[in-house]
Write an enzyme that holds these catalytic residues in place. Structure first.
Site, PDB file in Angstrom:
ATOM      1  N   ASN A   1      -6.217  68.435 -41.427  1.00 15.89           N
ATOM      2  CA  ASN A   1      -7.209  66.762 -41.991  1.00 15.89           C
ATOM      3  C   ASN A   1      -6.455  66.459 -42.604  1.00 15.89           C
ATOM      4  O   ASN A   1      -5.344  67.450 -43.012  1.00 15.89           O
ATOM      5  CB  ASN A   1      -8.391  67.650 -42.814  1.00 15.89           C
ATOM      6  CG  ASN A   1      -8.376  68.401 -44.016  1.00 15.89           C
ATOM      7  OD1 ASN A   1      -7.524  69.993 -43.799  1.00 15.89           O
ATOM      8  ND2 ASN A   1      -8.724  67.489 -45.577  1.00 15.89           N
ATOM      9  N   VAL A   2      -6.392  65.479 -42.275  1.00 15.35           N
ATOM     10  CA  VAL A   2      -4.980  64.372 -43.216  1.00 15.35           C
ATOM     11  C   VAL A   2      -5.570  63.358 -44.313  1.00 15.35           C
ATOM     12  O   VAL A   2      -6.588  62.686 -43.849  1.00 15.35           O
ATOM     13  CB  VAL A   2      -4.905  63.345 -42.130  1.00 15.35           C
ATOM     14  CG1 VAL A   2      -3.154  62.649 -42.460  1.00 15.35           C
ATOM     15  CG2 VAL A   2      -4.134  64.315 -40.387  1.00 15.35           C
TER      16      VAL A   2
ATOM     17  N   LYS B   1      -0.587  65.894 -43.586  1.00 11.07           N
ATOM     18  CA  LYS B   1      -1.046  67.198 -42.636  1.00 11.07           C
ATOM     19  C   LYS B   1      -1.781  68.590 -42.879  1.00 11.07           C
ATOM     20  O   LYS B   1      -0.720  68.819 -43.755  1.00 11.07           O
ATOM     21  CB  LYS B   1      -0.631  67.145 -41.917  1.00 11.07           C
ATOM     22  CG  LYS B   1      -1.473  67.850 -39.923  1.00 11.07           C
ATOM     23  CD  LYS B   1      -0.345  67.457 -38.727  1.00 11.07           C
ATOM     24  CE  LYS B   1      -1.671  67.805 -37.871  1.00 11.07           C
ATOM     25  NZ  LYS B   1      -0.290  67.674 -36.733  1.00 11.07           N
TER      26      LYS B   1
ATOM     27  N   ASP C   1       0.482  65.415 -24.696  1.00  7.04           N
ATOM     28  CA  ASP C   1      -0.297  65.056 -25.583  1.00  7.04           C
ATOM     29  C   ASP C   1      -0.752  63.414 -25.487  1.00  7.04           C
ATOM     30  O   ASP C   1      -1.056  63.123 -26.735  1.00  7.04           O
ATOM     31  CB  ASP C   1      -1.136  65.873 -26.824  1.00  7.04           C
ATOM     32  CG  ASP C   1      -2.885  65.585 -27.112  1.00  7.04           C
ATOM     33  OD1 ASP C   1      -3.667  65.026 -25.470  1.00  7.04           O
ATOM     34  OD2 ASP C   1      -2.796  65.774 -27.514  1.00  7.04           O
TER      35      ASP C   1
ATOM     36  N   PHE D   1      -7.203  71.895 -36.000  1.00  4.36           N
ATOM     37  CA  PHE D   1      -6.170  72.317 -36.861  1.00  4.36           C
ATOM     38  C   PHE D   1      -6.101  72.283 -38.202  1.00  4.36           C
ATOM     39  O   PHE D   1      -5.702  73.044 -38.954  1.00  4.36           O
ATOM     40  CB  PHE D   1      -4.807  72.652 -36.369  1.00  4.36           C
ATOM     41  CG  PHE D   1      -4.723  73.076 -35.278  1.00  4.36           C
ATOM     42  CD1 PHE D   1      -4.036  74.700 -34.417  1.00  4.36           C
ATOM     43  CD2 PHE D   1      -4.771  72.821 -33.645  1.00  4.36           C
ATOM     44  CE1 PHE D   1      -3.968  75.269 -33.174  1.00  4.36           C
ATOM     45  CE2 PHE D   1      -5.010  73.088 -32.462  1.00  4.36           C
ATOM     46  CZ  PHE D   1      -4.768  74.168 -31.892  1.00  4.36           C
TER      47      PHE D   1
ATOM     48  N   GLY E   1      -8.713  66.798 -37.845  1.00  4.77           N
ATOM     49  CA  GLY E   1      -8.329  67.922 -35.799  1.00  4.77           C
ATOM     50  C   GLY E   1      -8.829  69.345 -35.937  1.00  4.77           C
ATOM     51  O   GLY E   1      -9.401  70.159 -36.610  1.00  4.77           O
TER      52      GLY E   1
END
Length: 531
Positions: free
Chosen positions: A202-203, A218, A316, A200, A198
């Site tokens: 990465n996972v 995360k 969200d 902000f 995303g």
């Protein structure tokens, strides 16, 4: 503030069926088989990929079997419900006492205006940058997604591990480049090095060598403001967890966090996939079974109620931010990075991913927790039908779609917004921004007929199909009845006036949720009371 701070994992396990538990254990063992100590050698990569693929296939088969259960003729009877009886019978007082104490603490604490403004600044930063990433739903043009796809590609070339500089383990955008087999924080062995990415972070997925469980990590990008955003998310997650010590409120659990190579890393309980992926992969975008959707509805309303009792707006809600366990009938709300406290609310017409954005946001009106209820209603509809309820191209187009399905927005709601004149004239007729198909020039059409053109119930019954609606079989009669109840619940969750929108607490008593899904007896008995 990035020191390792472990939280106790939730004690106790839910009574899942032994068969599914054994599948999950076998899949997890396969995922880390051959990854014993240090980095996995290059020659083993193909074998690791093969085993991961086999593990995924088993899990996907389990999920597909569950989410489609009850739609065909192969299985009869009611689907066994997940264990969502949130608390022990005597715990209502405990939960109420917790929130009463927190409210008392807030009332006795003087407001720190400087700290409040700092939090609002972080919220604005998060909103701005999430808008850039979620281009398909956040932005007002169709070209942004192509740019996003190009920007999201990882740089080509191998990873270098012979230096001590951040350039060796970060890509050009500050994302951490994890390697299969790497041990992070002397504890977590990387099993999958890219599960998601995303704006902000990465996972990755890793095996916790201390507790022997799989976790999702995360990894925040190297950026001061993004780290502040992560610290805010940690604060929110810890607040939500503190009010849910038994881990029964269906919100993702933060286990601990740590600093690694200048990246703030958040360790979460490991789930399998999000509900958008589940609908796409396991139902071919046709929608899940009504029984599965009902089970998820109850769980998600419990989660929403809990978040709101913590004085938070998720801001969200969408299928992407709801995770599903591997092979199990359990879902949890995730990604509280956009969550705002009720005291931090600022008017903006671009909060929430566009397809799930409530009318009051579009109109620049003050908003509250009701925007989550709207987004959840849109999400649940999508789970059952496989279709997006309001797939507008712009905010203006969203308003048109709202009114085609729900009728004209009440005048008081329109005029209480700060941007209503962008979309309505002085007579409160709608100014629709269209494109002339012949000349391809942008035009404004004034629409005076804003009566309802379609109904949610008709779209839900279209998904059910004519055959079931005409059937006299007891199970089909009950199914159609439950489908109509579902449509009524979505209508109430997407009321145009936020003051008339049903609350998660009241939605939990709606017949679709409260009455068991079983043939005979007028729709079955009632579910156990929720806390």
């Amino acid at each position: 503030a990035a020191s390792a701070a472990a939280q106790e994992p939730a004690s106790g396990r839910r009574g899942w069926r032994a068969e599914l538990e054994s599948y999950r254990t076998a899949a997890d063992n396969d995922a880390v088989d051959g990854a014993d100590g240090g980095l996995i050698h290059q020659e083993d990569d193909e074998e690791v990929e093969r085993k991961l693929a086999e593990s995924r296939a088993r899990r996907e088969a389990l999920i597909a079997n569950w989410v489609n259960r009850g739609e065909g003729g192969g299985e009869g009877g009611a689907l066994s419900m997940p264990d969502t009886n949130c608390e022990e019978p005597d715990s209502d007082g405990e939960v109420a006492a917790f929130f009463a104490q927190k409210q008392k603490e807030l009332e006795g604490k003087p407001q720190d205006d400087k700290a409040l403004e700092e939090r609002k600044a972080i919220n604005r930063f998060i909103l701005e940058h999430r808008g850039e990433h979620d281009a398909d739903m956040f932005t007002e043009n169709d070209d942004a997604q192509d740019a996003l796809n190009k920007a999201s590609q990882l740089p080509e070339g191998g990873l270098r591990w012979d230096g001590a500089s951040g350039d060796d383990w970060n890509d050009a955008e500050g994302y951490y480049k994890a390697k299969i087999g790497e041990i992070m924080d002397d504890r977590y062995q990387v099993v999958e090095n890219m599960c998601g990415k995303g704006t902000f972070s990465n996972v990755i997925k890793a095996k916790d060598q201390q507790d022997g469980i799989m976790v999702a990590i995360k990894i925040m990008r190297c950026n001061d403001m993004m780290r502040k955003a992560a610290e805010k998310e940690i604060e929110v997650l810890e607040r939500v967890a503190a009010a849910d010590k038994h881990n029964k409120r269906h919100v993702i659990r933060l286990l601990r966090y740590f600093l690694y190579r200048d990246h703030l890393c958040l360790v979460f309980e490991c789930m399998w996939d999000n509900l958008r992926v589940a609908v796409k992969k396991y139902t071919k975008d046709k929608g899940m079974s009504l029984k599965a959707v009902r089970a998820y509805t109850r769980q998600l309303l419990i989660a929403l109620q809990h978040i709101h009792r913590c004085q938070l707006i998720h801001a969200d809600i969408k299928p992407d931010n709801i995770l599903i366990t591997a092979g199990h009938n359990l879902v949890k709300i995730c990604d509280l990075g956009s969550a705002v406290e009720l005291t931090e609310v600022e008017i903006t017409p671009y909060l929430v991913s566009r397809f799930y954005r409530a009318p009051e946001i579009v109109l620049g009106k003050e908003y509250g927790v009701q925007i989550d209820t709207w987004a959840m209603g849109c999400t649940l509809y999508e789970l059952f039908t496989g279709k997006i309820l309001f797939a507008g191209r712009t905010n203006n187009d969203m308003l048109r779609m709202f009114m085609e399905l729900k009728g004209k927005i009440p005048h008081k709601v329109i005029k209480s917004g700060t941007t209503w004149k962008n979309h309505f004239d002085e007579n409160l007729d709608f100014k629709y921004f269209d494109t002339n198909k012949a000349t391809r020039k942008k035009i404004t059409r004034v629409i005076t007929d804003l009566t309802q053109k379609r109904q949610i119930v008709d779209q839900v019954l279209q998904r059910v199909g004519a055959e079931k609606q005409k059937s006299t079989a007891p199970e089909d009669i009950v199914y159609v009845k439950k489908a109509k109840q579902f449509a009524d619940l979505i209508e109430k969750m997407t009321a145009l006036d936020p003051e008339r929108r049903v609350t998660p607490h009241d939605a939990l008593t709606h017949p679709f949720v409260a009455e068991a899904f079983a043939a005979g007896g007028g729709g079955g008995g009632r579910e156990p009371k929720h806390a």
